[in-house]
Structure formats: structure tokens, C-alpha cells
Write an enzyme that holds these catalytic residues in place. Structure first.
Site, PDB file in Angstrom:
ATOM      1  N   ARG A  25      91.681  23.345  61.913  1.00 52.48           N
ATOM      2  CA  ARG A  25      90.777  23.736  60.831  1.00 52.48           C
ATOM      3  C   ARG A  25      91.497  24.375  59.654  1.00 52.48           C
ATOM      4  O   ARG A  25      91.106  24.194  58.501  1.00 52.48           O
ATOM      5  CB  ARG A  25      89.734  24.724  61.404  1.00 52.48           C
ATOM      6  CG  ARG A  25      88.862  25.433  60.380  1.00 52.48           C
ATOM      7  CD  ARG A  25      88.003  26.505  61.052  1.00 52.48           C
ATOM      8  NE  ARG A  25      88.794  27.483  61.771  1.00 52.48           N
ATOM      9  CZ  ARG A  25      89.424  28.520  61.203  1.00 52.48           C
ATOM     10  NH1 ARG A  25      89.361  28.703  59.896  1.00 52.48           N
ATOM     11  NH2 ARG A  25      90.117  29.377  61.941  1.00 52.48           N
ATOM     12  N   CYS A 200      85.828  33.851  69.364  1.00 56.71           N
ATOM     13  CA  CYS A 200      86.858  33.215  70.188  1.00 56.71           C
ATOM     14  C   CYS A 200      86.713  33.657  71.642  1.00 56.71           C
ATOM     15  O   CYS A 200      86.975  32.898  72.560  1.00 56.71           O
ATOM     16  CB  CYS A 200      88.248  33.576  69.678  1.00 56.71           C
ATOM     17  SG  CYS A 200      88.640  32.874  68.069  1.00 56.71           S
ATOM     18  N   ARG A 220      87.748  30.701  74.043  1.00 63.01           N
ATOM     19  CA  ARG A 220      87.714  29.278  73.680  1.00 63.01           C
ATOM     20  C   ARG A 220      88.947  28.856  72.898  1.00 63.01           C
ATOM     21  O   ARG A 220      89.368  27.694  72.940  1.00 63.01           O
ATOM     22  CB  ARG A 220      86.466  28.963  72.855  1.00 63.01           C
ATOM     23  CG  ARG A 220      86.441  29.641  71.495  1.00 63.01           C
ATOM     24  CD  ARG A 220      85.335  29.138  70.580  1.00 63.01           C
ATOM     25  NE  ARG A 220      85.345  29.860  69.319  1.00 63.01           N
ATOM     26  CZ  ARG A 220      86.105  29.543  68.269  1.00 63.01           C
ATOM     27  NH1 ARG A 220      86.927  28.503  68.334  1.00 63.01           N
ATOM     28  NH2 ARG A 220      86.043  30.254  67.155  1.00 63.01           N
ATOM     29  N   SER A 221      89.535  29.804  72.123  1.00 59.24           N
ATOM     30  CA  SER A 221      90.642  29.499  71.225  1.00 59.24           C
ATOM     31  C   SER A 221      91.561  30.701  71.170  1.00 59.24           C
ATOM     32  O   SER A 221      91.096  31.819  70.951  1.00 59.24           O
ATOM     33  CB  SER A 221      90.095  29.179  69.824  1.00 59.24           C
ATOM     34  OG  SER A 221      91.134  29.023  68.880  1.00 59.24           O
ATOM     35  N   ASP A 223      95.218  32.118  69.511  1.00 61.41           N
ATOM     36  CA  ASP A 223      96.442  32.108  68.701  1.00 61.41           C
ATOM     37  C   ASP A 223      97.490  32.869  69.507  1.00 61.41           C
ATOM     38  O   ASP A 223      97.519  34.091  69.522  1.00 61.41           O
ATOM     39  CB  ASP A 223      96.141  32.781  67.357  1.00 61.41           C
ATOM     40  CG  ASP A 223      97.372  33.043  66.502  1.00 61.41           C
ATOM     41  OD1 ASP A 223      98.502  32.784  66.972  1.00 61.41           O
ATOM     42  OD2 ASP A 223      97.207  33.527  65.368  1.00 61.41           O
ATOM     43  N   ASN A 231      94.587  40.520  72.269  1.00 66.66           N
ATOM     44  CA  ASN A 231      93.483  40.306  73.200  1.00 66.66           C
ATOM     45  C   ASN A 231      93.814  40.846  74.586  1.00 66.66           C
ATOM     46  O   ASN A 231      92.974  41.465  75.242  1.00 66.66           O
ATOM     47  CB  ASN A 231      93.140  38.821  73.306  1.00 66.66           C
ATOM     48  CG  ASN A 231      92.863  38.154  71.975  1.00 66.66           C
ATOM     49  OD1 ASN A 231      93.214  36.996  71.778  1.00 66.66           O
ATOM     50  ND2 ASN A 231      92.258  38.868  71.034  1.00 66.66           N
ATOM     51  N   HIS A 261      97.046  27.857  71.733  1.00 71.82           N
ATOM     52  CA  HIS A 261      97.881  27.167  70.747  1.00 71.82           C
ATOM     53  C   HIS A 261      98.876  28.088  70.056  1.00 71.82           C
ATOM     54  O   HIS A 261      98.664  29.292  69.932  1.00 71.82           O
ATOM     55  CB  HIS A 261      97.006  26.479  69.692  1.00 71.82           C
ATOM     56  CG  HIS A 261      96.022  27.393  69.031  1.00 71.82           C
ATOM     57  ND1 HIS A 261      94.731  27.556  69.499  1.00 71.82           N
ATOM     58  CD2 HIS A 261      96.132  28.199  67.943  1.00 71.82           C
ATOM     59  CE1 HIS A 261      94.094  28.418  68.715  1.00 71.82           C
ATOM     60  NE2 HIS A 261      94.920  28.825  67.769  1.00 71.82           N
ATOM     61  N   ILE A 262      99.951  27.460  69.608  1.00 72.20           N
ATOM     62  CA  ILE A 262     100.951  28.114  68.771  1.00 72.20           C
ATOM     63  C   ILE A 262     100.948  27.391  67.431  1.00 72.20           C
ATOM     64  O   ILE A 262     101.087  26.166  67.380  1.00 72.20           O
ATOM     65  CB  ILE A 262     102.354  28.044  69.407  1.00 72.20           C
ATOM     66  CG1 ILE A 262     102.356  28.726  70.779  1.00 72.20           C
ATOM     67  CG2 ILE A 262     103.393  28.692  68.492  1.00 72.20           C
ATOM     68  CD1 ILE A 262     103.622  28.474  71.583  1.00 72.20           C
ATOM     69  N   TYR A 263     100.755  28.129  66.350  1.00 66.96           N
ATOM     70  CA  TYR A 263     100.783  27.511  65.022  1.00 66.96           C
ATOM     71  C   TYR A 263     102.203  27.046  64.688  1.00 66.96           C
ATOM     72  O   TYR A 263     103.184  27.669  65.087  1.00 66.96           O
ATOM     73  CB  TYR A 263     100.280  28.496  63.963  1.00 66.96           C
ATOM     74  CG  TYR A 263      98.784  28.660  63.968  1.00 66.96           C
ATOM     75  CD1 TYR A 263      97.957  27.683  63.411  1.00 66.96           C
ATOM     76  CD2 TYR A 263      98.186  29.771  64.552  1.00 66.96           C
ATOM     77  CE1 TYR A 263      96.578  27.819  63.428  1.00 66.96           C
ATOM     78  CE2 TYR A 263      96.803  29.911  64.574  1.00 66.96           C
ATOM     79  CZ  TYR A 263      96.008  28.928  64.010  1.00 66.96           C
ATOM     80  OH  TYR A 263      94.639  29.056  64.039  1.00 66.96           O
TER      81      TYR A 263
END
Length: 318
Positions: A25, A200, A220-221, A223, A231, A261-263
Site C-alpha cells: 500500500r 494491525c 494481521r500485519s 513491520d 509490539n 514483512h520487512i520493508y
């Protein structure tokens, strides 16, 4: 002494090696896996990262903000916490009342254009100062909608009124600790379109066994480099706070992730982190005189013997 962050380091390494490269996104791109779990034994210490400095003061103020049922960043700014600034700022610069420089896609542009980054930082500084100085402006543009504080403590009922999920679950833990319904949910499909950032942390469930309180979070998501370390520490702190109120000892924090995920613009930082040797995890101190979560102030929560490596900076994807 124990090193509690190893499950996190193992998951980072797994994503870098086995993850799938995807668009996302924010336009940044990620490498991710779907379905992951980490377990942290809270009786052995507090699982805040030692391979980089994690600012525990921000974690404390954010969690206390949630537990107050607050959704306005003004409280956070009063405690020098800027975790949620970008989402409130986005609401402001996309409004009809904003007439400053073009801030379209400010997150990505500020990483790629040094001149724009300076303009962006100046606009953000003015925004934060106005939130603190102008209560009406803060009410209008500092509010993030139905994010965690609202869903946890003021879940709106169809027939009117609200549900305080945190108080409900504390009452249930005291009365029926064997219950399989010790759940707090933040996901309300009706509110998702109007939320600055849909939750999230979708739900978490408590579990009592042998005098110990554990919690499992479904996220759910995640970073993995910037968000997930916060978190882990935040929900571990939440378990400890509620355990103190309910007369239990902390058990486990079980962290289940959907899209972990890892950006792409965090790859170098992750590689650097994975070269570092972790230290022993610190201990958590809570003021023993505080018996209810609402009574805790920042000074009532401290880390003991927190030894860590240096900070590794990385951009936030908005």
C-alpha cells in the site's frame, strides 16, 4: 540470565532468506511471509530488544494512552511521543483546510529528496506545535478515529452505549480464569474505512494456568524492523500490568503474525542488526503499590539492567 529476543532474530533471518518480495500500500515494497509465531517466557525477563536500543518510554506512554481509551495524539505529544504523528499529519495535509506545501506521499518523498525532507519536517513541527497549543485544532486533526484506545475501552454498541473490553476481561480473569472467552478485539469492519490506520493488532486472548497469565496476540500485519519490537514490548508490558491487577504472575507472550514483512528500505538495517550479539534481557519493575491499570503513571514502570546496542534508524512507511 536469559536472552529472550532470539525468536525475533530467527524470524527476521527467515524472512530475509525465504520471504516473498511484494508491492504494498505504501509504495515501498516488502519481503514477507504469511503465518509466523514467536513465544516469549515472561518469567525469565522482559523481551525488549538488546541488539538495538528500543525507547521504552515511548512504549510506556503509548500503552498508557491505549489504556486511557484515548485516540488523540495530544496526550502522546505531551510525553514527547511521536509514534502516531504521521497518521494524524496525513489527515491534516489531505484536508481542505491545509494550504501549505504539497505533502503528497510525504513518507516516501522525504526519504528520496533531502530538500523536501526539510520542508516536511518543518510542516510536521508546526503541526505538532499547533496540536499542543490549539485544543480545537487538536480535537479536529489530532484524533485518529476508532484506533486501539477506542476499541479496547469504548467499543460502540448498535443499540447505544459502549463496551469496556479491558475492564470486562479483567473481571473475567478474576471470576472465571478458566474461561476460553478472555478476548479483546480491535477489528470492527464498520469502522475500518474511517480509521487512520486499520488495527494491525486484530485481537488478543488471555490464558490462565498455574497462577500465571499469558496472552496470545494475532497481528494481521507486522513491520518487522520498526513496529514489531514495539509490539513485543508493549504486549509483554500489558500482560504484566494486568497480572498485577488480577493477582497473577506473568506467563508467556505468544505473538502470531499474518503478513510479517520487512520493508525494502529496511534491508540494510536488518542485516546490520543480525550481526549483533544480544545481551541478557532486562527485568521489568512495576510499582507494587499500584493495584489497578488506570493508576499507573510513567514513573511506576521501569526497566532494570537494560543493556543494549546502539540505535539503528529507519524510515517509517505511511
Amino acid at each position: 540470565m536469559a536472552t529472550l529476543e532470539q525468536p525475533y532474530l530467527d524470524l527476521l533471518n527467515k524472512i530475509m532468506i525465504e520471504g516473498h518480495d511484494k508491492e504494498d500500500r505504501t509504495g515501498t515494497g516488502t519481503r514477507s511471509i504469511f503465518g509466523a509465531q514467536m513465544r516469549f517466557n515472561l518469567s525469565e525477563g522482559f523481551p525488549i530488544l538488546t541488539t538495538k536500543r528500543v525507547p521504552f518510554g515511548l512504549i510506556k506512554s503509548e500503552l498508557l494512552w491505549f489504556l486511557r481509551g484515548d485516540t488523540n495524539i495530544r496526550f502522546l505529544l505531551e510525553h514527547n511521543n511521536h509514534i502516531w504523528d504521521e497518521w494524524a499529519f496525513k489527515n491534516w495535509v489531505e484536508s481542505d483546510e491545509y494550504h501549505g506545501p504539497d505533502m503528497t506521499n510525504f513518507g516516501l518523498r522525504s526519504q528520496e529528496d533531502a530538500k523536501f525532507k526539510q520542508v516536511y519536517q518543518e510542516e510536521m513541527k508546526k503541526f505538532d506545535e499547533r496540536i499542543l497549543a490549539d485544543r480545537d485544532f487538536a480535537v479536529k486533526f489530532g484524533n485518529l478515529g476508532d484506533v486501539y484506545g477506542a476499541q479496547w475501552r469504548h467499543w460502540q454498541k448498535r443499540e447505544g452505549g459502549f463496551i469496556d473490553q479491558i475492564q470486562n476481561v479483567i473481571d473475567q480473569i478474576k471470576k472465571t480464569p478458566y474461561s476460553r472467552r478472555l478476548i479483546v478485539s480491535a477489528w470492527n469492519p464498520e469502522d475500518v474505512p474511517n480509521s487512520a490506520l486499520p488495527p494491525c493488532h486484530v485481537l488478543f486472548q488471555f490464558y490462565v494456568n498455574d497462577g500465571r497469565l499469558s496472552v496470545q496476540l494475532y497481528q494481521r500485519s507486522g513491520d518487522m524492523f520498526l513496529g514489531v519490537p514495539f509490539n513485543i514490548a508493549s504486549y509483554s508490558l500489558l500482560v504484566n500490568l494486568i497480572a498485577q491487577e488480577t493477582g497473577l504472575k506473568p506467563g508467556e507472550f505468544i505473538h502470531t503474525l499474518g503478513d510479517a514483512h520487512i520493508y525494502r528500505n529496511h534491508f540494510d538495517q536488518v542485516k546490520e542488526l543480525l550481526t549483533r550479539k544480544p545481551y541478557d534481557s532486562p527485568k521489568l519493575w512495576l510499582n507494587p503499590d499500584k493495584k489497578k491499570i488506570e493508576d499507573f503513571e510513567m514513573s511506576d514502570i521501569k526497566l532494570v539492567d537494560y543493556k543494549h546496542h546502539g540505535t539503528i534508524k529507519a524510515p517509517v512507511a505511511v
